[in-house]
Design a protein around this motif. Structure first.
Motif, PDB file in Angstrom:
ATOM      1  N   ARG A 147      -6.565   7.998  -3.340  1.00  7.13           N
ATOM      2  CA  ARG A 147      -7.647   7.159  -4.054  1.00  7.13           C
ATOM      3  C   ARG A 147      -7.071   6.182  -4.521  1.00  7.13           C
ATOM      4  O   ARG A 147      -7.767   5.041  -4.310  1.00  7.13           O
ATOM      5  N   ALA A 148      -5.741   5.774  -4.930  1.00  3.44           N
ATOM      6  CA  ALA A 148      -5.148   4.416  -5.346  1.00  3.44           C
ATOM      7  C   ALA A 148      -5.177   3.842  -3.860  1.00  3.44           C
ATOM      8  O   ALA A 148      -5.454   2.542  -3.937  1.00  3.44           O
ATOM      9  N   TYR A 165       6.628  -1.557 -11.064  1.00  4.19           N
ATOM     10  CA  TYR A 165       7.053  -0.618 -10.217  1.00  4.19           C
ATOM     11  C   TYR A 165       8.596  -0.305 -10.118  1.00  4.19           C
ATOM     12  O   TYR A 165       8.923   0.597  -9.330  1.00  4.19           O
ATOM     13  N   LYS A 205       9.483   2.202 -12.779  1.00  4.00           N
ATOM     14  CA  LYS A 205       8.754   3.200 -12.622  1.00  4.00           C
ATOM     15  C   LYS A 205       9.757   4.457 -11.928  1.00  4.00           C
ATOM     16  O   LYS A 205       9.823   5.546 -12.772  1.00  4.00           O
ATOM     17  N   TYR A 262      -9.583   8.511 -13.670  1.00  3.07           N
ATOM     18  CA  TYR A 262      -9.140   8.051 -12.356  1.00  3.07           C
ATOM     19  C   TYR A 262      -7.752   8.755 -11.915  1.00  3.07           C
ATOM     20  O   TYR A 262      -7.694   9.334 -10.824  1.00  3.07           O
ATOM     21  N   PHE A 292       0.796  -1.185  -0.194  1.00  2.00           N
ATOM     22  CA  PHE A 292      -0.013   0.037  -0.238  1.00  2.00           C
ATOM     23  C   PHE A 292       0.850   1.174  -0.133  1.00  2.00           C
ATOM     24  O   PHE A 292       0.454   2.208  -0.615  1.00  2.00           O
ATOM     25  N   PRO A 319      -2.647  -5.908  -4.944  1.00  2.00           N
ATOM     26  CA  PRO A 319      -2.686  -4.363  -4.284  1.00  2.00           C
ATOM     27  C   PRO A 319      -3.308  -3.232  -5.049  1.00  2.00           C
ATOM     28  O   PRO A 319      -3.727  -2.342  -4.743  1.00  2.00           O
ATOM     29  N   TRP A 320      -3.725  -3.618  -6.331  1.00  2.00           N
ATOM     30  CA  TRP A 320      -4.440  -2.493  -7.251  1.00  2.00           C
ATOM     31  C   TRP A 320      -5.851  -2.813  -6.969  1.00  2.00           C
ATOM     32  O   TRP A 320      -6.389  -1.714  -7.318  1.00  2.00           O
ATOM     33  N   GLY A 321      -6.285  -3.858  -6.275  1.00  2.00           N
ATOM     34  CA  GLY A 321      -7.523  -3.985  -5.696  1.00  2.00           C
ATOM     35  C   GLY A 321      -8.485  -3.774  -6.855  1.00  2.00           C
ATOM     36  O   GLY A 321      -8.433  -4.071  -8.179  1.00  2.00           O
ATOM     37  N   LEU A 322      -9.655  -3.105  -6.532  1.00  2.00           N
ATOM     38  CA  LEU A 322     -10.742  -2.828  -7.449  1.00  2.00           C
ATOM     39  C   LEU A 322     -10.470  -2.124  -8.621  1.00  2.00           C
ATOM     40  O   LEU A 322     -11.105  -2.444  -9.652  1.00  2.00           O
ATOM     41  N   SER A 372       4.556   5.889  -5.126  1.00  2.00           N
ATOM     42  CA  SER A 372       4.651   5.795  -6.530  1.00  2.00           C
ATOM     43  C   SER A 372       3.603   6.522  -7.289  1.00  2.00           C
ATOM     44  O   SER A 372       3.682   7.261  -8.255  1.00  2.00           O
ATOM     45  N   THR A 373       2.197   6.421  -7.059  1.00  2.00           N
ATOM     46  CA  THR A 373       1.178   6.931  -7.539  1.00  2.00           C
ATOM     47  C   THR A 373       1.169   8.409  -7.541  1.00  2.00           C
ATOM     48  O   THR A 373       1.085   9.372  -8.407  1.00  2.00           O
ATOM     49  N   ALA A 391      -7.096   0.269  -3.242  1.00  2.00           N
ATOM     50  CA  ALA A 391      -6.102  -0.904  -2.704  1.00  2.00           C
ATOM     51  C   ALA A 391      -6.938  -1.659  -1.571  1.00  2.00           C
ATOM     52  O   ALA A 391      -7.028  -2.811  -1.509  1.00  2.00           O
ATOM     53  N   PHE A 415       3.804   1.831  -0.993  1.00  2.00           N
ATOM     54  CA  PHE A 415       4.338   1.757  -2.345  1.00  2.00           C
ATOM     55  C   PHE A 415       3.507   2.319  -3.191  1.00  2.00           C
ATOM     56  O   PHE A 415       4.010   3.228  -4.007  1.00  2.00           O
ATOM     57  N   ILE A 416       2.287   1.767  -3.511  1.00  2.00           N
ATOM     58  CA  ILE A 416       1.397   2.389  -4.266  1.00  2.00           C
ATOM     59  C   ILE A 416       0.941   3.720  -4.032  1.00  2.00           C
ATOM     60  O   ILE A 416       0.994   4.728  -4.967  1.00  2.00           O
TER      61      ILE A 416
END
Ligand SMILES: Nc1ncnc2c1ncn2[C@@H]1O[C@H](COP(=O)(O)OP(=O)(O)OP(=O)(O)O)[C@@H](O)[C@H]1O
Ligand SMILES: Nc1ncnc2c1ncn2[C@@H]1O[C@H](COP(=O)(O)OP(=O)(O)OP(=O)(O)O)[C@@H](O)[C@H]1O
Ligand SMILES: [Mg+2]
Ligand SMILES: [Mg+2]
Lengths: 489, 258, 194
Positions: free
Chosen positions: B110-111, C32, C35, C134, B67, C83-86, B73-74, B115, B69-70
């Motif tokens: 939001r990301a 990632y 990235k 998004y 999480f 982890p990207w989920g929905l 990075s996002t 998640a 990480f997401i």
């Protein structure tokens, strides 16, 4: 008698093949009959069973036509491969799936699931058990239980015990005899020992998918024995005749190459961090033929995997005088035939599959052609040389996997049930080939459930139980099976 | 996911409803442009995840690592390269402005929200239950539902097969090839048997299912039956309150002024 | 064909998709790790996430398969706890739909590299639209946005178009595709031989 399934003038051919598998084949089955379809490997028995049940062409599209064809209205089918016939993760859910298909009300499901599971002698503490944790034999029982849930009039069985140990085989047939009493049962099976007392009629096929005989079992067995022998089909007493015709096979030559080629001490193999196999102390010499026996799930395959270093191991293990940790190219000295032949196919045709290892070694084309050709002949695969390995029949796949692994001579050959699903002709061809190797000083280590092999070919028998090698039985030269010397560990 | 856990009220919610509510929430989140509001909603969902998933805390913390990480990075891409008026920092191509910073945080949260929602769902729902419920409540055709269930059963088998293929390749001497061309060769040697093997196995299972008289009629009976209960009301109520209270708080007590 | 997909078709499609679902998850970590290089180098490999649709269609050659495959791949990823989920579910639907539309435009009769590439581009357009909704990539500065788009399109064409096409070519050589494609009338005619 009332006919329950029949086909007249069946023609069938696989896409891309030149010739037909069945050309105007007619056969019919009466209600309540117990019939065994017997024939050489690759003659089309499995295919015929699928046609009779209607799976071909309804679920599997294969070009075919027949003047007349009737499938039974209610039938069940037990497939050969225990792993790919379930669609749900848990045992109870799998049987419930069948009951749902039949629109059985939810209130009745639980009781019926328990009933069917009990009927096939599947002992589970909890019916909600994950199918993945069941052994091969238990899976086959579950498959039979879900067939029972269909309450079929006709049961089709395609080698349901090919992967099972002798005890499991007998138990499954006992179950089938019990539940098949008042049903029509059509069976394809190579291992006929337990089947014969159950069936009353035999249909005999030749290599070209033609029926050469069809009638009551006693008549077929007495009148057609020679025909069966000629076509390489199993019949009672086949082993005795084979032994009679072939001079004593076992005579272990001594090889003076200094000590054992393999040594183990306190050797353990692990799967998912759990110890699954343990060897206290064993030494292996060249020119030995070791048969590994044991129940389903005892750890036989795991032992071979440990020897091949596919899984994590610890303890002492030495290969030709070098500790295994220092051995770099293990696969130069050892080769392995997997229990499931499909796992090891890497090429796109039967021919290339066998030629593969030779090509990697950059052998001259002339030599490759010769070696591959010889193996194709011995293992009766020449006619299928351009097929994709996956398109072969069960027995053919098995032979191909063996041929591909032994084309390059290595000092040690490990084989995991190399003879299952074979007709007699091919079984003997395989065994003679191994024996040839053994005489040249190659070590053969083989897992098998077939007691005839241990009795007639092995020089040594290991028994595996609950993840341990519990006995090591050396069979001394010549009159072997009379004087066995048990070295229990 | 196939790890055992305690059952909480989240497990007892009707799976279709749970999925539906979470998807609606995701849609709503797409329209939240206010950072404060976004943070509040995310916190509410995090609370649900941390307290009611029924899994031991150490496992939850382990699963939370991606999480962060997401989130980083996002948001970083947006923060470092976004447009904006109020310049805070500039170095070469990188320019951080106040607007891009805020927007970066918004996107990051939001990301994170998505998640957490996704993981909460998969940690508290057995796939088999979801598909049974989808057949009953959403009238998903059985042939799709059972195909999904059969395919999920195949996942561990496929992973194991990968290991076996590796071993088989070793026996046959594939591993000994070297160089770039062998890399391509090896990739092919692994992926093709895996894929074609899976297709064949899928085909075989489909045949076995039809041999068990599988039909696509909708009047089939079900081994598991799903309806609605108090837990479902509670679940919906939680999110309604979260959305309203979050909005109210973000207006009354903003953390950041934009 | 009227009655839609058969059980066999659906199950095979989903299994192909789930296999790619696993690849998608692994791909996530590659994505990632690339990235931080910046300058949207990561977008070059983004196209891998569109591959399930074209591959499934080229293998099965039946309507609806591309859409189903992308949805199934996304759900597989979802259930395995991505982890990207929905997000992946929503993206999957849109990407699959766009690819499906391309195959439909050719009335499900073309199976060459060009359709595969077109489908890949369509999926890419779909994903970019989703990103606008998004990720608010519209707020990126223009040069950056252009770089982003070009990188993603190139990647899509390569992975979901060209690579997918050749992958299926190799699969064809293994003979599996015969299992799931309709039997040709030539094979039926051959039954009357001799
Ligand atoms: N999908 C296929 N494509 C092409 N040929 C096939 C296919 N399936 C089977 N065959 C061929 O058809 C023949 C009959 O196969 P089948 O599986 O019916 O044999 P079988 O009698 O059951 O043999 P076994 O005892 O070894 O199982 C074999 O020669 C096999 O190579
Ligand atoms: N890949 C695996 N992962 C975890 N456990 C395994 C795996 N394969 C086998 N086992 C377990 O290891 C034990 C030994 O299995 P193994 O396959 O060696 O038995 P086996 O003697 O070869 O049986 P069979 O006669 O059925 O082939 C069993 O309890 C089995 O459940
Ligand atoms: Mg067969
Ligand atoms: Mg075994």
């Amino acid at each position: 008698m009332e006919r329950i399934a029949f086909v007249e003038k069946l023609r069938l051919k696989f896409p891309g093949d030149e010739s037909l598998i069945f050309k105007d084949l007619s056969v019919s089955f009466d209600k309540g009959e117990k019939v065994l379809l017997l024939g050489p490997s690759g003659c089309g028995k499995s295919t015929l069973l699928q046609v009779l049940s209607g799976l071909i062409p309804h679920s599997i599209e294969v070009p075919m036509k027949a003047k007349e064809l009737e499938s039974p209205s209610s039938w069940g089918y037990v497939f050969q491969d225990p792993d790919s016939q379930f669609c749900m993760p848990f045992a109870d859910e799998e049987i419930a799936f069948v009951l749902e298909n039949l629109s059985v009300p939810k209130q009745q499901m639980n009781e019926r699931i328990h009933n069917h599971i009990r009927q096939v002698g599947l002992h589970l503490d909890d019916i909600h058990t994950s199918i993945d944790t069941l052994s091969g034999g238990m899976k086959q029982r579950l498959a039979i239980a879900s067939v029972l849930a269909l309450e079929p009039e006709v049961i089709f069985l395609d080698e349901p015990t090919a992967m099972l140990d002798p005890v499991g085989t007998k138990e499954i047939w006992d179950v089938l005899k019990e539940i098949g009493k008042d049903k029509t049962v059509i069976i394809v099976e190579h291992k006929i020992d337990h089947v014969l007392e159950f069936i009353e009629r035999i249909v005999l096929f030749n290599d070209n998918g033609q029926i050469i005989a069809d009638g009551p079992k006693d008549i077929i067995l007495s009148l057609y024995k020679n025909k069966m022998k000629e076509h390489g089909i199993w019949f009672p007493g086949v082993w005795d005749e084979y032994i009679h015709d072939h001079a004593p096979i076992r005579e272990q030559r001594e090889f003076n190459d200094g000590g054992p080629i393999m040594q183990m001490q306190g050797f353990r193999g692990f799967r998912k961090k759990e110890e699954k196999i343990m060897v206290e102390e064993l030494q292996i010499h060249s020119g030995e033929w070791i048969v590994i026996r044991g129940e389903n799930g005892a750890g036989k395959s795991t032992l071979l995997h440990a020897l091949m270093q596919f899984i994590k191991t610890n303890g002492y293990y030495e290969l030709m005088g070098t500790s295994i940790k220092k051995v770099k190219n293990l696969t130069d000295n050892m080769t392995f035939v997997f229990q499931n032949p499909e796992f090891q196919f890497v090429a796109n045709s039967v021919y290339e599959e066998i030629a593969y290892s030779l090509r990697i070694d950059k052998k001259p084309p002339q030599e490759i052609e010769e070696r591959v050709h010889a193996l194709l002949e011995v293992f009766h695969l020449t006619a299928h040389r351009d097929k994709h390995p996956f398109q072969l029949s069960m027995g053919q796949k098995r032979r191909l996997s063996v041929a591909a692994s032994i084309v390059k001579e290595k000092k040690i050959i490990l084989l995991d049930e190399p003879t299952f699903g074979q007709d007699s002709k091919n079984t003997f061809a395989l065994l003679e080939w191994f024996e040839e190797y053994r005489k040249r000083g190659i070590t053969v280590i083989m897992v098998t459930h077939d007691d005839h092999i241990s009795k007639n070919f092995a020089t040594r028998i290991w028994t595996v139980k609950d993840g341990k090698v519990i006995s090591d039985e050396k069979i001394s030269k010549q009159l072997a099976f009379l004087e066995t010397e048990v070295l229990s560990l | 996911m196939n790890v055992s856990s305690a059952e909480t009220w989240l497990h007892k919610i009707n799976p279709s409803l749970k999925l539906f509510v979470l998807i609606v929430l995701c849609m709503v989140a797409l329209f939240i442009k206010d950072l404060n509001y976004m943070i509040n909603v995310t916190m509410g969902v995090l609370l649900l995840f941390l307290c009611f998933s029924g899994h031991p805390l150490n496992r939850i913390l382990l699963l939370s690592i991606p999480f962060c990480f997401i989130f980083l990075s996002t948001s970083s891409a947006m923060i470092l390269f976004g447009q904006g008026e109020t310049l805070w920092f500039k170095w070469g191509l990188i320019s951080i402005t106040e607007e891009s910073f805020m927007r970066g945080l918004l996107v990051g949260f939001r990301a994170l929200l998505f998640a957490v929602l996704g993981l909460t769902f998969s940690l508290t729902t057995r796939p088999v239950n979801l598909f049974y419920s989808l057949m009953q409540q959403v009238k998903l055709k059985p042939k799709y539902a059972y195909s999904f269930m059969a395919a999920l059963r195949l996942i561990p088998i496929m992973l194991e097969e990968f290991q076996t293929i590796r071993n088989a390749m070793r026996v046959r001497g594939v591993e000994r090839k070297k160089g770039i061309r062998s890399l391509y060769f090896k990739m092919k040697a692994y992926s093709i048997p895996l894929l074609s093997g899976s297709i064949r196995r899928a085909h075989r299972i489909a045949v076995a299912m039809e041999a068990k008289r599988f039909s696509d009629t909708r009047n089939r009976t079900y081994y598991y039956e799903f309806g609605f209960s108090k837990n479902d009301h509670g679940f919906i109520l939680y999110f309604v309150i979260l959305l309203l209270a979050g909005l109210y708080l973000s207006v009354q007590f903003p953390y950041l002024s934009i | 064909m009227r009655k839609g997909l058969k059980l066999t078709d659906i199950l095979v499609t989903i299994v192909i998709a789930v296999a790619f679902g696993i690849v998608y998850i692994l791909w996530g970590s590659i994505y990632y790790s690339v990235k931080p290089l910046g300058l949207h180098v990561d977008q070059l490999i983004y196209g891998m996430w569109f591959i399930a649709g074209p591959v499934a269609f080229l293998v099965m050659r039946k309507p609806g398969v591309a859409l189903l495959a992308e949805i199934a791949a996304a759900s597989g990823e979802f259930f395995l706890g991505s982890p990207w989920g929905l997000t992946v579910l929503l993206y999957g639907v849109v990407q699959g739909l766009f690819a499906e539309l391309v195959f439909m435009a050719f009335r499900y009769k073309k199976f060459n590299m060009s359709v595969a590439v077109l489908a890949a581009i369509a999926s890419c357009v779909g994903s970019v639209l989703m990103d606008f909704a998004y990720g608010e990539i519209g707020a990126l500065s223009l040069w950056n946005l252009l770089l982003f788009m070009i990188a993603r399109f190139i990647g899509s064409i390569f992975f979901a178009g060209v690579f997918a096409y050749y992958l299926v070519k190799v699969l064809e050589a293994t003979g599996v595709t015969n299992l799931v494609r309709p039997v040709s009338s030539k094979d039926y005619a051959a039954l009357d031989q001799k």
